[in-house]
Design a protein around this motif. Structure first.
Motif, short mmCIF file in Angstrom:
data_model
loop_
_atom_site.label_atom_id
_atom_site.label_comp_id
_atom_site.label_asym_id
_atom_site.label_seq_id
_atom_site.Cartn_x
_atom_site.Cartn_y
_atom_site.Cartn_z
N PHE A 798 0.84 -1.19 0.00
CA PHE A 798 0.00 0.00 0.00
C PHE A 798 0.88 1.24 0.00
N GLN A 803 -5.64 6.26 -2.17
CA GLN A 803 -6.99 5.79 -1.89
C GLN A 803 -7.21 4.35 -2.37
N TYR A 804 -7.97 3.60 -1.56
CA TYR A 804 -8.32 2.22 -1.86
C TYR A 804 -9.74 1.96 -1.38
N VAL A 809 -8.31 -3.58 -1.04
CA VAL A 809 -7.56 -4.03 0.13
C VAL A 809 -7.54 -5.55 0.21
N PRO A 834 -7.28 -4.89 8.46
CA PRO A 834 -7.57 -3.58 7.88
C PRO A 834 -8.80 -2.97 8.56
N LEU A 899 -3.95 -1.97 9.89
CA LEU A 899 -3.83 -1.02 8.78
C LEU A 899 -5.04 -0.10 8.80
N PHE A 901 -7.50 2.80 7.27
CA PHE A 901 -8.03 3.45 6.07
C PHE A 901 -9.15 4.39 6.50
N TYR A 913 -8.56 6.71 2.34
CA TYR A 913 -7.14 7.03 2.31
C TYR A 913 -6.38 6.10 3.26
N TYR A 914 -5.27 5.57 2.79
CA TYR A 914 -4.45 4.70 3.61
C TYR A 914 -3.54 5.57 4.49
#
Length: 958
Positions: A798, A803-804, A809, A834, A899, A901, A913-914
């Motif tokens: 990542f 952005q994801y 993910v 996540p 993680l 986001f 956004y990561y």
């Protein structure tokens, strides 16, 4: 907060290993493309409870955006104090008068040679100071090489106490700013040398500037390559007439014809050409309604109306001119121009325009053989200092009883005396550069223009309305009266979008809804031509409840971008060079409301973008053509749910793309799942396999060869990734329900790439000899995806602050199946968790009960680095997933990788956004009752990488 502040100070001044808070720790502030000192001051102002500044020098060109912030602060009951002085006579009487207009600002003028520059902000429980070399001037805060130190301290800290004591001493000894004091100061004030720096003197020798030199080289290359037509796009005020004169001088034509639609422009062009090229006066002639040209003149300047007459054309052979130039070339599709272009056959046609885009879809690029020789857009011109910088101020239109102007507002509302009073008050508050206003006001309709001009004049601001019913002589007379100071305002209805030259304009006032990004930029550019002694133009946009408000940030962006990007424009507006863009809080809300009602990737919008790009290229554009240029991101095509792939869009545009049903399914897979570029591995493999097939070779890539290739390219690699690659390209990853079928079935149901013997990747035989349409469109989608992949760090799973969505993910975590649908807020798999956080739950639609229930999860960011996060409910401290999360946390060996986001609200779509990895703070886990008294566990998550100011503004700032 105390611990966070202590750690931040220690990290900045003692040891960087301390867990720093990026917003509290000491930081060196400079001006760069990424960040300016002004942006930091804006951030501090937006979050402060009061401020105290000591600034030696203040320039009028920085006050407009400051006033907008102060007006927003006044609504919140926040005020500040400013101490300044009279050192070197830098601060003008006008600056002091402008400061006096800010009601929530106390100004003290200290005697003696004050040269300090310090900005102190009060926050809840701490203060932040910005101290260094930067005065409150536009150059210092936006462009100069300045150094300022930002440092925060507690109320009881020695530094804070010393700063406050020193400020209080200066304020105590200072003289309160009053109109009486200003009048006394004005009597003895003489402008210092610095005030003469902005005056531009005419040069006896005009030479091409940097951009003109590049454009001339491009034109010369086209001529040498045998081309006969070219188009130059150059923003208004950037010297396109001089550019044309230099081009003609270099070409040295036997005879030259200049065409334009207005005599006034032709006269000025003749003078400019004569200044550049020189020669006897007899070489130059003007052909217009009131002038008869000398047929022997070498350089003929004509209005198109006169040149298109039978008498002129019959007297002129087709080869009479070897070089013809069309100014305002976006008009060249009109019948009169077409008649001329059909008659004459010069060696070279040159078109000049500031706005090639036309709402009637006429193909201007085609008229010039799609040879776009050079392009100077507004941002480029401002960055190159070819135009006067502007300060755009977006404020709400007059409001009464909760109602603002709309597209359907009556004249009674638009011309109401209360609205006029409000408009004039705001025009005076935000000001202008010069001794008196010279403003151009764009109204919504003719009746409004006349009513406003009358009301302005009655209140002591001489104004005149101009509409298309007024003659050319009346328009010229009004412009002359404005330039001579007899009028303060011209009020018009789209009359002066182009072809008007009033260099002395210092205010642009927009009192109409924005219906077109092109027209918005045309109107904005009216006052940006360089003018001696003028340093900025104030642009004041009164934003009502208009349907197309979203076009404002779209126009300022200079490109058709996504909703999320437009929201970024509003939360953190910026512009090129020394120009600024500012929206009041309420005006931003008006724009966001209009943005929520529009679909930017609607087919209508995409068709317009397609036709525009087709005109520029002279052929059918592909996705890569939008990636490399144009005003639309290829992602708007890729992510459009109504399109299976770009070929489906082309067919809607009448372009045949014959391919088999299976090929269409595979193209849909490549487009929807891979072409966003968030992981390049699949795209790179497909590119290689298709290339081998196209060359007639075996479409097989050895696993070890692929690993070496990835290593050379710097791609992230692991055994889990290779398993994921096989899962994705075999479509097993997509073996999840979607309606009555699976996603896998929708993409063809069989492997696109087989993974044989755990060693080789082989292309499906059905794709070895594909249709030409599939071959072309698949290669385009892959190339576009690899182009977009450059926005990501391919050496990592990542990329920080990219952005994801949830499906991204799942794939990038190398999970064997897409479990994004039932994932909701988080999922723990193989010691990786996540977490997806929607920060502002209050923005969620009230009619969505499922989402409304989630509003009880109050995910607060406490210090710029630590988020309070909650598990789903019901959960307890002894729940299995909670215990899995907490495993090893107490001893500093957190077993589960967390993680984070985040998106600001659900209005921002599905992308998060990561923000990187987070550590669970030991001892922070607590069981709490939320919503309907159901238990959940709250945890503090500390980001390993502290948030940057930019991301904080975007996601968390109020």
């Amino acid at each position: 907060m105390n611990d966070a502040l202590t750690n931040a100070v220690l990290a900045g001044l003692a040891d960087s290993q301390y867990p720093a808070n990026n917003f509290l720790g000491p930081r060196l502030l400079t001006n760069s493309q990424q960040e300016t000192i002004w942006q930091e001051l804006k951030r501090q102002l937006a979050d402060c409870r009061g401020f105290a500044w000591t600034v030696a020098f203040i320039s009028a060109d920085m006050l407009a955006p400051f006033k907008l912030i102060m007006e927003d602060l006044a609504q919140a009951g926040i005020s500040g104090t400013l101490v300044t002085g009279t050192y070197l006579n830098f601060n003008t009487p006008r600056v002091f008068r402008e400061l006096l207009k800010i009601k929530n600002l106390t100004v003290k003028v200290t005697p003696g040679p004050l040269h300090a520059k310090g900005y102190l902000f009060d926050h809840d429980g701490f203060q932040t100071a910005v101290i260094g070399s930067a005065n409150f001037t536009r150059s210092a805060l936006l462009a100069n090489q300045e150094w300022c130190l930002r440092i925060s301290s507690k109320d009881q800290a020695g530094l804070t106490s010393r700063l406050k004591a020193e400020f209080n001493r200066l304020a105590r000894d200072g003289q309160p700013l009053t109109e009486a004091w200003i009048k006394d100061y004005e009597l003895g004030w003489q402008p210092g040398q610095q005030h003469m720096l902005h005056v531009k003197h005419a040069s006896s020798s005009i030479k091409p500037n940097h951009m003109q030199t590049e454009a001339l080289a491009a034109l010369d290359q086209l001529v040498k390559s045998g081309q006969h037509r070219a188009l130059v796009v150059s923003a208004t005020g950037t010297g396109k007439t001089y550019l044309a004169a230099f081009a003609v001088q270099a070409y040295q034509p036997r005879r030259f014809l200049y065409l334009v639609h207005r005599e006034q422009i032709a006269k000025k062009a003749l003078a400019s050409f004569k200044q550049i090229i020189g020669g006897p006066a007899s070489d130059y002639a003007l052909l217009s309604g009131g002038q008869r040209a000398d047929p022997a003149a070498k350089y003929l300047f004509a209005t198109v109306q006169s040149a298109a007459r039978d008498r002129f054309l019959q007297a002129m052979p087709k080869d009479a001119f070897d070089y013809i130039l069309i100014d305002e070339a976006h008009r060249a599709a009109a019948p009169s121009y077409q008649r001329l272009m059909g008659h004459f056959q010069p060696d070279f046609w040159l078109g000049l325009t500031a706005t090639p885009e036309r709402m009637d879809q006429q193909d201007i690029y085609q008229l010039f053989d799609y040879n776009l020789a050079y392009e100077v857009r507004l941002r480029d011109a401002l960055a190159e200092k070819m135009l006067t910088p502007f300060h755009y101020i977006g404020i709400r239109d007059y409001e009464k009883d909760g109602i603002t102007s709309t597209d359907a507002s009556s004249l009674r509302w638009l011309g109401a005396s209360e609205r006029v009073d409000y408009i004039l008050k705001e025009l005076d508050y935000y000001g202008y550069d010069g001794d008196q206003p010279r403003g151009l006001v764009f109204a919504s309709r003719q009746e409004e223009a006349r009513a406003l001009a009358q009301s302005f004049s009655q209140q002591g601001h001489p104004a005149r309305s101009l509409t298309n019913q007024d003659s050319q002589a009346a328009r010229q007379d009004a412009v002359q009266a404005l330039e001579q100071g007899q009028l303060e305002y011209l009020v018009t209805v789209d009359l002066f979008n182009e072809g008007i030259d009033i260099p002395s304009l210092n205010q642009i006032v927009m009192l109409r809804s924005t219906q077109s990004s092109t027209v918005f930029i045309q109107q904005l550019g009216r006052g940006l031509r360089l003018f001696p002694g003028q340093t900025f133009v104030t642009v004041i946009d009164f934003i009502g409840n208009y349907q197309h408000n979203y076009l404002i940030p779209l126009a300022l962006a200079g490109q058709k971008i996504s909703k999320d990007q437009l929201r970024q424009q509003l939360s953190r507006p910026d512009f090129a060079g020394l120009s600024t863009v500012s929206f009041s809080r309420i005006a931003s809300e008006e724009i966001l409301r209009s943005l929520d009602k529009v679909k930017l990737d609607a087919l209508k919008e995409l068709k317009e973008a397609y036709l525009e790009r087709q005109q520029e290229l002279g052929r059918v554009p592909l996705l890569m053509d939008f990636a490399r240029g144009g005003k639309v991101s290829p992602l708007l095509f890729i992510e459009n749910k109504s399109l299976k792939h770009y070929g489906a869009f082309l067919e809607k545009m009448g372009e045949a793309c014959p391919m088999s049903s299976y090929e269409s399914q595979v193209l849909s897979f490549i487009t929807r799942e891979l072409a966003t570029g968030k992981r390049p591995h699949e795209l790179d493999l497909l590119k290689e396999l298709f290339a081998l097939a196209a060359r007639g070779k075996e479409a097989r890539v050895a696993g070890k060869a692929l690993q070496k290739r990835w290593q050379a390219l710097g791609f992230y690699d692991s055994s889990d990734l290779r398993k994921s690659l096989a899962s994705v390209l075999s479509l097993d990853f997509f073996n999840v329900k979607s309606g009555k079928t699976t996603v896998k079935d929708q993409y063809g149901g069989e492997p696109i790439v087989d993974f044989e013997n755990n060693a080789d990747y082989c292309l499906n035989p059905k794709l070895l000899d594909p249709s030409p349409a599939f071959r072309r469109l698949a290669a385009d989608a892959i190339a576009t995806g690899l182009f977009l992949a450059k926005n990501y760090d391919a050496s990592r799973q990542f990329t920080l602050y990219r952005q994801y969505d949830r499906k991204d993910v799942c794939r990038l975590l190398n999970w064997p199946l897409d479990v994004s649908r039932p994932m909701y807020g988080y999922r723990i798999t193989n010691q990786v968790c996540p977490i997806f956080i929607t920060y502002k739950k209050e923005e969620i639609s009230e009619d969505n009960k499922k989402r409304r229930r989630s509003a009880v999860y109050d995910n607060q960011l406490s210090d710029g680095q630590t988020l309070r996060w909650y598990t789903r409910s019901p959960r307890h401290l002894d729940s299995a997933e909670v215990q899995e999360l907490l495993s090893g946390v107490a001893i500093g060996r957190q077993a589960t990788q967390v993680l984070v986001f985040v998106k600001r609200s659900d209005a921002y779509g599905k992308q998060f956004y990561y923000l990187g990895e987070a550590a669970i703070v030991p001892g922070s886990a607590k069981e709490e009752l939320l919503g309907a008294k159901k238990p959940a566990v709250g945890l503090d998550l500390k980001l390993r990488q502290p948030l940057t100011p930019r991301m904080y503004d975007l996601l968390f700032a109020d």
